[in-house]
Design an enzyme around this catalytic site. Structure first.
Site, mmCIF file in Angstrom:
data_model
loop_
_atom_site.group_PDB
_atom_site.id
_atom_site.type_symbol
_atom_site.label_atom_id
_atom_site.label_comp_id
_atom_site.label_asym_id
_atom_site.label_seq_id
_atom_site.Cartn_x
_atom_site.Cartn_y
_atom_site.Cartn_z
ATOM 1 N N HIS A 173 0.835 -1.199 0.000
ATOM 2 C CA HIS A 173 0.000 0.000 0.000
ATOM 3 C C HIS A 173 0.872 1.252 0.000
ATOM 4 O O HIS A 173 0.591 2.223 -0.703
ATOM 5 C CB HIS A 173 -0.905 0.012 1.234
ATOM 6 C CG HIS A 173 -1.791 1.207 1.308
ATOM 7 N ND1 HIS A 173 -1.434 2.355 1.984
ATOM 8 C CD2 HIS A 173 -3.015 1.455 0.783
ATOM 9 C CE1 HIS A 173 -2.406 3.247 1.874
ATOM 10 N NE2 HIS A 173 -3.381 2.727 1.149
ATOM 11 N N SER A 174 1.931 1.230 0.771
ATOM 12 C CA SER A 174 2.907 2.315 0.810
ATOM 13 C C SER A 174 4.170 1.748 1.435
ATOM 14 O O SER A 174 4.242 0.558 1.769
ATOM 15 C CB SER A 174 2.389 3.497 1.647
ATOM 16 O OG SER A 174 2.336 3.136 3.022
#
Length: 454
Positions: free
Chosen positions: A342-343
């Protein structure tokens, strides 16, 4: 008084034998005071709708036109779900020639170059964060077609509200690699003067509203901007990107409802990539995705293969036409898959298997699908691929090295760009900051900042 009102009503009815042809709008009540005892009903009144005469539901809160004497509840699993529109299969073959957008070789090649350039930039900046050279990053791996296919179908003057995974939209519009690098490094050439987290891009020149960290805030903002466009009748629309996780926010409901009731020309573009941060869709909602919510809000909706750049182009082009010409919102759900974490603050191996990720990477990658199409058409080959991969990395590394060497913005810029004239309380804070840094200069790398004169 009540009896007087009843008597007056009976008096009026006595003189209007054909009362069944009246309109029951509020204007009729006002008009009766003016018409008094005329024996002819007013010409401008409309006949009662057939549903008022027949035994049909006529509740103002729904569009139902039939009764049922059988007790039944609507069930969420009685149908196979909304179909997913696509143009190409996984081998890059057009399935229905009537759906081929007939884009030129130059256009398709540009799409491919932008998608692969974004991919290369992601790899470099992701590694940069892992080396501690920037603080944060979010990749776009696996979602490149949603960016490029949709951006290519928009008018460049259309206003875009992004979430945080739409860098490809900016690249398509002309935002340079150096601009991206400068924003992520927060250097002197960053338009935000280093006051935003990395990947929070924005550009007035390219009509891209600066990305905001709080989830979902761009949705009601997009509805408001689209309402402004409607009033201006400027022939433009607003594009609002968001993830399926953001669709769970209250802001999403407010935005969709306002846009529908106010007839705003806005495209709500949901990237349904299967996962919010650490949360699979099965834990986010029980219904049939996001497109299924469209009818509930009274807007047209479509579900599209987000790994098919041509399908993305066709859908966005048609949706834009409907939004602008009909002044109405459209809901687009692009089904895709997030290949990366996601990050850089996330480890997706905790909540999904490596085999699952590898499957999507090898079997249904949007870049591979477009490359197959280009090879089938004779527009691309292995030599061209090697040459472009070398050239694209060179471009990314040049921008990266240039941005990294630039100094940081003047710290005084922390206090500007909010008020036309800096108010007294902010001036005092700025002086306190300068005094503190001057007193403890040995703890601050002042040589890395531009025009520091404390």
């Amino acid at each position: 008084m009540i009896m007087a009102s009843i008597c007056r009503a009976l008096h009026i009815l006595k003189h209007y034998r054909c009362a069944e042809t009246w309109s029951f709008r509020s204007t009729s009540v006002i008009a009766t005071k003016r018409w008094k005892t005329s024996s002819v009903p007013p010409k401008h009144t409309a006949p009662i709708k057939q549903s008022y005469i027949e035994d049909r539901p006529q509740f103002p809160g729904s569009k139902t036109r039939s009764w049922s004497e059988k007790l039944e509840f609507t069930q969420p699993d009685i149908y196979d779900g909304i179909p997913v529109y696509r143009v190409m299969n996984r081998e890059g073959k057009i399935l229905d020639q009537s759906q081929d957008p007939q884009l030129s070789q130059e256009m398709v090649t540009n799409m491919y170059r932008k998608m692969t350039l974004l991919n290369t930039m992601d790899r470099v900046l992701y590694e940069s964060q892992r080396q501690g050279r920037i603080s944060f990053y979010m990749t776009n791996f696996g979602e490149e077609a949603t960016h490029i296919g949709s951006a290519a179908a928009l008018n460049d003057k259309d206003l875009v509200f992004g979430q945080y995974r739409e860098a490809g939209v900016l690249l398509w519009r002309g935002f340079s690699l150096y601009n991206c690098m400068s924003q992520c490094y927060g250097n002197v050439d960053d338009a935000a003067h280093g006051r935003q987290m990395p990947v929070h891009y924005g550009s007035r020149e390219f009509n891209f509203v600066t990305i905001s960290s709080p989830l979902g805030t761009q949705l009601p903002q997009a509805s408001g901007a689209a309402y402004s466009f409607k009033r201006a009748q400027n022939g433009l629309c607003v594009m609002c990107y968001f993830g399926e996780g953001a669709a769970s926010e209250g802001d999403a409901h407010a935005a969709l409802n306002f846009a529908a009731t106010l007839d705003c020309p806005v495209l709500f573009f949901c990237r349904n990539n299967g996962y919010a941060i650490s949360t699979p869709t099965k834990d986010q909602y029980r219904g049939d995705g996001i497109a299924a919510r469209g009818p509930g809000y009274g807007m047209a909706a479509v579900r599209v293969d987000g790994n098919d750049v041509f399908a993305m182009y066709n859908v966005t082009k048609e949706a834009r036409k409907l939004a602008v010409e009909g002044s109405r919102p459209i809901l687009i759900e692009a089904m895709t898959y997030r290949l990366g974490h996601h990050s850089t603050s996330d480890d997706s191996t905790v909540y999904r298997s490596v085999d699952e990720v590898n499957y999507w990477d090898k079997q249904d990658h949007p870049i591979s699908r477009l490359r197959y199409y280009m090879v089938n058409k004779g527009w691309w080959n292995d030599d061209m691929e090697k040459e472009w991969m070398k050239e694209s990395r060179k471009q990314v590394m040049e921008a990266f090295q240039k941005a990294e060497k630039k100094k940081k913005p003047n710290p005084e810029l922390m206090f500007s760009d909010v008020y036309d004239e800096v108010p007294l309380h902010l001036k005092r804070q700025m002086e306190e900051m300068k005094g503190h840094v001057s007193k403890y200069r040995e703890y601050y790398p002042l040589d890395n900042f531009e025009k520091w004169d404390s």
